[in-house]
Structure formats: C-alpha cells, structure tokens
Motif scaffolding. Structure first.
Motif, PDB file in Angstrom:
ATOM      1  N   CYS A 131      -6.085 -11.612  11.655  1.00 23.40           N
ATOM      2  CA  CYS A 131      -6.635 -11.907  10.334  1.00 23.40           C
ATOM      3  C   CYS A 131      -5.792 -11.267   9.236  1.00 23.40           C
ATOM      4  O   CYS A 131      -5.503 -11.898   8.211  1.00 23.40           O
ATOM      5  CB  CYS A 131      -8.076 -11.413  10.268  1.00 23.40           C
ATOM      6  N   GLN A 132      -5.385 -10.026   9.433  1.00 21.73           N
ATOM      7  CA  GLN A 132      -4.556  -9.352   8.436  1.00 21.73           C
ATOM      8  C   GLN A 132      -3.234 -10.080   8.228  1.00 21.73           C
ATOM      9  O   GLN A 132      -2.780 -10.277   7.099  1.00 21.73           O
ATOM     10  CB  GLN A 132      -4.297  -7.906   8.875  1.00 21.73           C
ATOM     11  N   ASP A 133      -2.625 -10.492   9.331  1.00 20.73           N
ATOM     12  CA  ASP A 133      -1.304 -11.121   9.238  1.00 20.73           C
ATOM     13  C   ASP A 133      -1.352 -12.522   8.648  1.00 20.73           C
ATOM     14  O   ASP A 133      -0.414 -12.937   7.957  1.00 20.73           O
ATOM     15  CB  ASP A 133      -0.661 -11.184  10.626  1.00 20.73           C
ATOM     16  N   HIS A 134      -2.443 -13.273   8.902  1.00 18.03           N
ATOM     17  CA  HIS A 134      -2.441 -14.695   8.565  1.00 18.03           C
ATOM     18  C   HIS A 134      -3.445 -15.102   7.488  1.00 18.03           C
ATOM     19  O   HIS A 134      -3.453 -16.257   7.079  1.00 18.03           O
ATOM     20  CB  HIS A 134      -2.683 -15.522   9.831  1.00 18.03           C
ATOM     21  N   ALA A 135      -4.284 -14.163   7.017  1.00 17.01           N
ATOM     22  CA  ALA A 135      -5.241 -14.500   5.961  1.00 17.01           C
ATOM     23  C   ALA A 135      -5.275 -13.465   4.845  1.00 17.01           C
ATOM     24  O   ALA A 135      -5.285 -13.818   3.667  1.00 17.01           O
ATOM     25  CB  ALA A 135      -6.642 -14.674   6.536  1.00 17.01           C
ATOM     26  N   GLU A 136      -5.285 -12.190   5.190  1.00 13.84           N
ATOM     27  CA  GLU A 136      -5.539 -11.173   4.176  1.00 13.84           C
ATOM     28  C   GLU A 136      -4.411 -11.028   3.160  1.00 13.84           C
ATOM     29  O   GLU A 136      -4.669 -10.786   1.979  1.00 13.84           O
ATOM     30  CB  GLU A 136      -5.836  -9.830   4.848  1.00 13.84           C
ATOM     31  N   GLN A 137      -3.171 -11.159   3.592  1.00 15.00           N
ATOM     32  CA  GLN A 137      -2.079 -11.070   2.629  1.00 15.00           C
ATOM     33  C   GLN A 137      -2.221 -12.146   1.552  1.00 15.00           C
ATOM     34  O   GLN A 137      -2.059 -11.883   0.362  1.00 15.00           O
ATOM     35  CB  GLN A 137      -0.739 -11.204   3.340  1.00 15.00           C
ATOM     36  N   ARG A 138      -2.557 -13.359   1.978  1.00 15.68           N
ATOM     37  CA  ARG A 138      -2.778 -14.452   1.019  1.00 15.68           C
ATOM     38  C   ARG A 138      -3.949 -14.138   0.106  1.00 15.68           C
ATOM     39  O   ARG A 138      -3.870 -14.350  -1.127  1.00 15.68           O
ATOM     40  CB  ARG A 138      -3.032 -15.762   1.772  1.00 15.68           C
ATOM     41  N   LEU A 139      -5.058 -13.655   0.666  1.00  8.17           N
ATOM     42  CA  LEU A 139      -6.241 -13.374  -0.141  1.00  8.17           C
ATOM     43  C   LEU A 139      -5.953 -12.319  -1.208  1.00  8.17           C
ATOM     44  O   LEU A 139      -6.357 -12.460  -2.373  1.00  8.17           O
ATOM     45  CB  LEU A 139      -7.392 -12.926   0.758  1.00  8.17           C
ATOM     46  N   VAL A 140      -5.283 -11.249  -0.832  1.00  5.99           N
ATOM     47  CA  VAL A 140      -4.967 -10.193  -1.798  1.00  5.99           C
ATOM     48  C   VAL A 140      -4.060 -10.726  -2.899  1.00  5.99           C
ATOM     49  O   VAL A 140      -4.270 -10.450  -4.089  1.00  5.99           O
ATOM     50  CB  VAL A 140      -4.326  -8.987  -1.083  1.00  5.99           C
ATOM     51  N   THR A 141      -3.061 -11.509  -2.525  1.00 10.65           N
ATOM     52  CA  THR A 141      -2.141 -12.079  -3.516  1.00 10.65           C
ATOM     53  C   THR A 141      -2.879 -12.999  -4.477  1.00 10.65           C
ATOM     54  O   THR A 141      -2.650 -12.966  -5.698  1.00 10.65           O
ATOM     55  CB  THR A 141      -1.016 -12.843  -2.808  1.00 10.65           C
TER      56      THR A 141
END
Length: 257
Positions: free
Chosen positions: A167-177
């Motif tokens: 989840c961190q690698d494939h969703a959270e980076q996008r969400l934070v950005t």
C-alpha cells in the motif's frame, strides 16, 4: 537494498535508521525526541520470519521517503478460508477488491482483542483501504488474528506488514502528493477525521498551529501526534485508525519543505 548503512527511517521518526543488510535494527542516528515510534505489539517475541531476506513486521509509522525500500512480493493466501491477494496492481479480500489507483484513504493499526465468544485475548492486525473517506464508500478491510495462519511464528504480523508495504509503495505516495498539491493550491483539506490541513498550517480539536510552529508528526501508541517546534511534548493527535491518519507525518514533511 542490500548494503548495510544509515537510511531514512521507514518508521517515520525523522532520524536515520541502521539497515544491517537484512533487517531494520533499533539503532537511530540521531536519537529522536519523544514520543518514540510505536513499538511492535509483542516486543518480547523473536524477530519476524523473513521472506526473501526482508523483514516486514510492524511498519506502524509512515515512511519519510519511498526510496531505498526493498521490493515486496505479492500476497496470495487464505485467512480462515477467505482469500487475500495483493500485488502492485491492487488488493482483494473475499468479495471486496480495489486497485491502488482507486484507493482514496488508508488506515492500519494493531488492536488488542479482549477474551470472549470462544476466543482468547490477543492482538489483531487491521488494514483498511477504501474510496470516499468519511462517506461510507467501498473498502477492503483485512483483520488478521494470531491464529489466522497457523504453524508459522508471528506470521500474521508479517502478512500485515507486507500488505502495508504494498500500500505504501503503490498508493500512499500518490495520496500524499495529491493532498499536498491541493493544500499548495489554496484548499483546506480534511486529513483524518477532526484534522484540517490548510495553506497556513493545521487545525483540529480546538487547536490551530501555523507551519512555523510545527516540527513534524510521529505515530506512537495508536495515535498520530503533531509536535510543536517550541516544545518536546506533542499538542495535537489523531487516532491512527482514522482514514488517512497514517499519511499525516509524510504530508506535513512535504508541506514544510
């Protein structure tokens, strides 16, 4: 990542943590201010079982960076007869499924289950991902109990950790950005229930903090604590199980830069 060395702490303390070439150790440089990161639910237990030379247990806090992270294998197993599958495309558990680009909120935490209804007390590892935060949209919820995958020492927490890493690698980076972009464009954004991030800072629970008065945020004792620059004690917190609460440390770090 195979070479031992000091790397940005994947548990979100803001310090460097020593990677020994196999697992993240307890060595920090420099030592962080209190409160420390949340410890694994059973610190007296032996280290988590490894897969392909990588330890995934108890990633309770947001990573400060998504770089230098070991790759994560897909998950494909049954938890008490319910099929769990997760890879770089998305996550599915039973009849519920989401691709990572569909995910708009995430939450994960460890909870202590009381005895009753024929089961013993113990730790539950919970992971949630969904759409439309605060509006009851579709979601995937995985609850992993100590005996969910019998015969493997601490395997439930290990599975939970691998799911979070995907989840961190494939969703959270996008969400934070995306959230940071909205704030920079002038929007006020509800990040976790009860906390609003806006161009001037954050507000919640009758507390308002400007960016200059915020030093950062950490995850500890099931809460995300926002720390003041002028004090060693956190002044504002959000329960970790709130949608997107685990994104707060990375989001604040990105907006303060």
């Amino acid at each position: 990542m195979s070479q031992p060395g000091w790397y940005p702490d994947p548990y979100g303390t803001g310090s460097l943590r020593w990677w020994d070439g196999r697992i993240w150790t307890e060595r920090l440089n420099p030592e962080p201010d209190r409160p420390p990161r949340l410890r694994p639910p059973r610190p007296e237990a032996p280290p988590a079982r490894e897969v392909a030379g990588t330890a995934y247990a108890a990633p309770h806090a947001r990573r400060a960076t998504w770089e230098h992270a070991p790759s994560v294998q897909c998950l494909d197993l049954n938890l008490r007869g319910v099929h769990l599958y997760a890879d770089e495309q998305g996550v599915a558990f039973g009849n519920a499924s989401l691709t990572w680009p569909q995910v708009e909120w995430v939450a994960y935490w460890a909870a202590e289950r009381a005895a009753g209804s024929g089961h013993r007390p113990g730790t539950q590892w919970i992971f949630q991902a969904g759409r439309f935060p605060f509006r009851g949209g579709p979601r995937v919820e995985v609850v992993i109990e100590p005996d969910a995958v019998p015969g493997r020492d601490r395997e439930p927490e290990h599975v939970w950790g691998r799911l979070i890493r995907l989840c961190q690698d494939h969703a959270e980076q996008r969400l934070v950005t995306e959230l940071a972009g909205r704030v920079r464009s002038g929007d006020s954004v509800d990040v976790a229930q009860g906390l609003t991030v806006h161009p001037g800072g954050v507000r919640g629970n009758r507390v308002s903090l400007s960016w200059s008065s915020i030093s950062g945020a950490v995850v500890d004792r099931g809460r995300v604590w926002i720390q003041q620059a002028s004090s060693s004690s956190p002044i504002l917190y959000v329960p970790q199980q709130n949608p997107n609460a685990v994104l707060i440390p990375a989001l604040l770090a990105q907006l303060k830069h």
